[in-house]
Scaffold this motif. Structure first.
Motif, PDB file in Angstrom:
ATOM      1  N   ARG A  57       0.827  -1.204   0.000  1.00  0.00           N
ATOM      2  CA  ARG A  57       0.000   0.000   0.000  1.00  0.00           C
ATOM      3  C   ARG A  57       0.865   1.259   0.000  1.00  0.00           C
ATOM      4  NH1 ARG A  57      -4.349  -2.329   4.477  1.00  0.00           N
ATOM      5  NH2 ARG A  57      -5.303  -3.856   3.050  1.00  0.00           N
TER       6      ARG A  57
ATOM      7  N   SER B 103      -9.335   6.374   9.145  1.00  0.00           N
ATOM      8  CA  SER B 103      -9.441   5.093   8.433  1.00  0.00           C
ATOM      9  C   SER B 103      -8.254   4.890   7.483  1.00  0.00           C
ATOM     10  CB  SER B 103     -10.759   5.022   7.662  1.00  0.00           C
ATOM     11  OG  SER B 103     -10.912   6.145   6.815  1.00  0.00           O
ATOM     12  N   ASN B 104      -7.757   5.965   6.875  1.00  0.00           N
ATOM     13  CA  ASN B 104      -6.592   5.833   6.000  1.00  0.00           C
ATOM     14  C   ASN B 104      -5.320   5.580   6.802  1.00  0.00           C
ATOM     15  OD1 ASN B 104      -7.923   6.065   3.562  1.00  0.00           O
ATOM     16  ND2 ASN B 104      -7.638   8.276   3.413  1.00  0.00           N
TER      17      ASN B 104
ATOM     18  N   THR C 133      -5.271   3.860   9.577  1.00  0.00           N
ATOM     19  CA  THR C 133      -5.391   2.427   9.870  1.00  0.00           C
ATOM     20  C   THR C 133      -4.998   1.590   8.658  1.00  0.00           C
ATOM     21  OG1 THR C 133      -7.176   2.825  11.461  1.00  0.00           O
ATOM     22  CG2 THR C 133      -6.997   0.599  10.557  1.00  0.00           C
ATOM     23  N   TYR C 134      -5.460   1.994   7.497  1.00  0.00           N
ATOM     24  CA  TYR C 134      -5.221   1.266   6.254  1.00  0.00           C
ATOM     25  C   TYR C 134      -3.730   1.157   5.955  1.00  0.00           C
ATOM     26  CZ  TYR C 134      -5.929   0.155   1.248  1.00  0.00           C
ATOM     27  OH  TYR C 134      -5.939  -0.425   0.003  1.00  0.00           O
TER      28      TYR C 134
ATOM     29  N   ARG D 256      -9.696   3.374  -1.472  1.00  0.00           N
ATOM     30  CA  ARG D 256      -9.708   2.033  -0.886  1.00  0.00           C
ATOM     31  C   ARG D 256     -10.842   1.195  -1.479  1.00  0.00           C
ATOM     32  NH1 ARG D 256     -10.014   5.092   4.013  1.00  0.00           N
ATOM     33  NH2 ARG D 256     -11.990   4.037   4.421  1.00  0.00           N
TER      34      ARG D 256
ATOM     35  N   LYS E 228     -10.971  -3.921  -2.879  1.00  0.00           N
ATOM     36  CA  LYS E 228     -10.591  -4.653  -1.674  1.00  0.00           C
ATOM     37  C   LYS E 228      -9.724  -5.858  -2.007  1.00  0.00           C
ATOM     38  CE  LYS E 228     -13.118  -2.019   1.059  1.00  0.00           C
ATOM     39  NZ  LYS E 228     -13.587  -0.965   0.147  1.00  0.00           N
TER      40      LYS E 228
ATOM     41  N   GLU F 157      -9.240  -8.361   2.990  1.00  0.00           N
ATOM     42  CA  GLU F 157     -10.261  -7.396   3.392  1.00  0.00           C
ATOM     43  C   GLU F 157     -11.658  -7.973   3.183  1.00  0.00           C
ATOM     44  OE1 GLU F 157      -8.984  -2.896   2.743  1.00  0.00           O
ATOM     45  OE2 GLU F 157      -8.560  -4.091   0.947  1.00  0.00           O
TER      46      GLU F 157
ATOM     47  N   ASP G 293     -11.805  -4.573  12.545  1.00  0.00           N
ATOM     48  CA  ASP G 293     -11.735  -3.233  11.943  1.00  0.00           C
ATOM     49  C   ASP G 293     -12.587  -3.068  10.687  1.00  0.00           C
ATOM     50  OD1 ASP G 293      -9.910  -2.417  13.917  1.00  0.00           O
ATOM     51  OD2 ASP G 293      -8.219  -3.163  12.725  1.00  0.00           O
ATOM     52  N   TYR G 294     -13.197  -4.137  10.167  1.00  0.00           N
ATOM     53  CA  TYR G 294     -13.992  -4.048   8.944  1.00  0.00           C
ATOM     54  C   TYR G 294     -15.480  -4.180   9.245  1.00  0.00           C
ATOM     55  CZ  TYR G 294      -9.959  -3.708   5.982  1.00  0.00           C
ATOM     56  OH  TYR G 294      -8.811  -3.232   5.380  1.00  0.00           O
TER      57      TYR G 294
ATOM     58  N   LEU H  46     -13.301  -0.301   5.959  1.00  0.00           N
ATOM     59  CA  LEU H  46     -12.901   0.220   7.262  1.00  0.00           C
ATOM     60  C   LEU H  46     -13.931   1.214   7.786  1.00  0.00           C
ATOM     61  CD1 LEU H  46      -9.093   0.756   6.633  1.00  0.00           C
ATOM     62  CD2 LEU H  46     -10.096  -0.860   8.251  1.00  0.00           C
TER      63      LEU H  46
ATOM     64  N   GLU I  53     -18.027   4.183   2.077  1.00  0.00           N
ATOM     65  CA  GLU I  53     -16.814   4.403   1.300  1.00  0.00           C
ATOM     66  C   GLU I  53     -17.195   4.449  -0.184  1.00  0.00           C
ATOM     67  OE1 GLU I  53     -13.624   2.023   4.168  1.00  0.00           O
ATOM     68  OE2 GLU I  53     -13.928   1.338   2.121  1.00  0.00           O
TER      69      GLU I  53
END
Length: 355
Positions: free
Chosen positions: A5, A27-28, A30-31, A128, A131, A135, A222-223, A293, A297
């Motif tokens: 990523r 959230s980003n 975390t990503y 994002r 997936k 994910e 987290d999802y 996340l 989105e």
């Protein structure tokens, strides 16, 4: 996966001619880091990523956790004696990407002070929407817990129960399965179901309250998941049956319409036009939204969407009919777009049934 990523981020920086990017959306963060304990209500951290640097900016409350759990980022511990300005003095950034939808005006002004002319800020967007397999598996786990919760809650619906009691029962069950609510549940009895985002309240279920709408989701590892079911308490009227079947058919028509590189706006139109053709008002919200996340989105399945549906996207399809003073019906499921087409991830029954 995290390193992949970051590689994508750096490729985007090069393409957009940026020296670095400031990531502020929780959230980003975390990503890109795998760390999910920052509050969404307070600004507790940033990331700044460039060609040859990557910092996580936070304060002393999180320093030890970051050192242990996010070793692929350098830690910049901000404080009154060590402001973020000191970091900008030590890195070469002439053109900085920022997330315009995340920063406040005051933050924007502060950052501009750090970047003296001719340096400048440009909008940066991290997508994002596609997936990974991992994910999708996490979203599926959340959906399975949601399906179990729906099966459980049907046994708790009885005369005299309140909307809030049903919501609490759902939350307790989900927590018992190792998850949590991905958003505050919407439980709407009777006429309240005509309000798409009804605030769950103290209304008690009576013999005259036929319609029950429940919109809830699970957050697991987290999802998120998201699902809506409308059921009947007692025998539904012929008009209620007609509304339900119209919504269910609209959803299926939208599902059947999706094919490679379908425009999201066209999927919305298929369901919307069908509902209108049956003499009902247009759905007052978009047909669906991506999920991951966060509950909402990209992609957005709405009349104004410019997005194209692609393999790897996970999104909801949720048509609804709402009639003030009468009630409403919404049916929502999550789908993943795969090579073979759409695969449904939420699998609770949609049969027109009563409890």
């Amino acid at each position: 996966m995290l390193f992949k990523r970051l590689k994508i981020i750096r490729e985007k920086l090069q393409k957009e001619k940026l020296d670095g990017v400031l990531i502020s959306t929780v959230s980003n963060i975390t990503y890109l880091t795998g760390y999910a304990n920052f509050s969404k209500d307070e600004r507790e951290a940033y990331l700044i990523i460039g060609k040859d640097f990557q910092y996580i900016i936070t304060d002393g409350r999180y320093s030890e956790a970051i050192r242990n759990q996010v070793p692929h980022f350098d830690l910049f511990e901000r404080s009154y004696t060590n402001p973020v300005e000191n970091l900008f003095k030590n890195i070469q950034v002439k053109v900085l990407g920022i997330e315009e939808d995340s920063l406040t005006v005051s933050e924007y002004k502060e950052i501009k002070k750090y970047l003296k002319r001719p340096k400048k800020l440009k909008h940066f967007k991290l997508s994002r929407s596609i997936k990974t397999k991992d994910e999708i598996e996490k979203i599926e786990k959340a959906c399975r817990i949601g399906d179990l919760a729906f099966e459980y809650i049907l046994k708790k619906i009885k005369l005299g129960v309140t909307e809030k009691q049903i919501a609490r029962e759902l939350e307790d069950f989900i927590k018992g399965q190792g998850g949590e609510f991905s958003f505050p549940a919407i439980v709407a009895f009777s006429k309240n179901s005509a309000i798409p985002h009804h605030q769950t309240g103290d209304k008690r279920l009576t013999i005259n309250d036929t319609l029950i709408l429940m919109d809830f989701g699970v957050k697991f590892e987290d999802y998120c998941s998201d699902m809506t079911r409308t059921i009947f308490f007692g025998k539904p009227s012929e008009e209620q049956k007609k509304i339900y079947k119209t919504v269910l058919t609209a959803q299926q028509k939208a599902v059947d319409f999706v094919s490679p590189r379908t425009k999201a706006a066209e999927v919305d139109k298929v369901a919307r036009d069908y509902i209108i053709s049956k003499g009902y008002p247009a759905t007052p919200h978009s047909l669906g939204h991506g999920i991951g996340l966060e509950v909402h989105e990209h992609p957005h399945l709405s009349p104004k969407s410019k997005e194209i549906l692609k393999e790897g996207m996970v999104f909801s399809i949720e048509p609804g009919i709402y009639i003030e003073g009468f009630g409403g019906v919404r049916i929502e499921d999550l789908f993943v777009y795969e090579t073979s087409g759409l695969r449904q991830l939420t699998n609770s029954s949609k049969r027109l049934s009563s409890v």
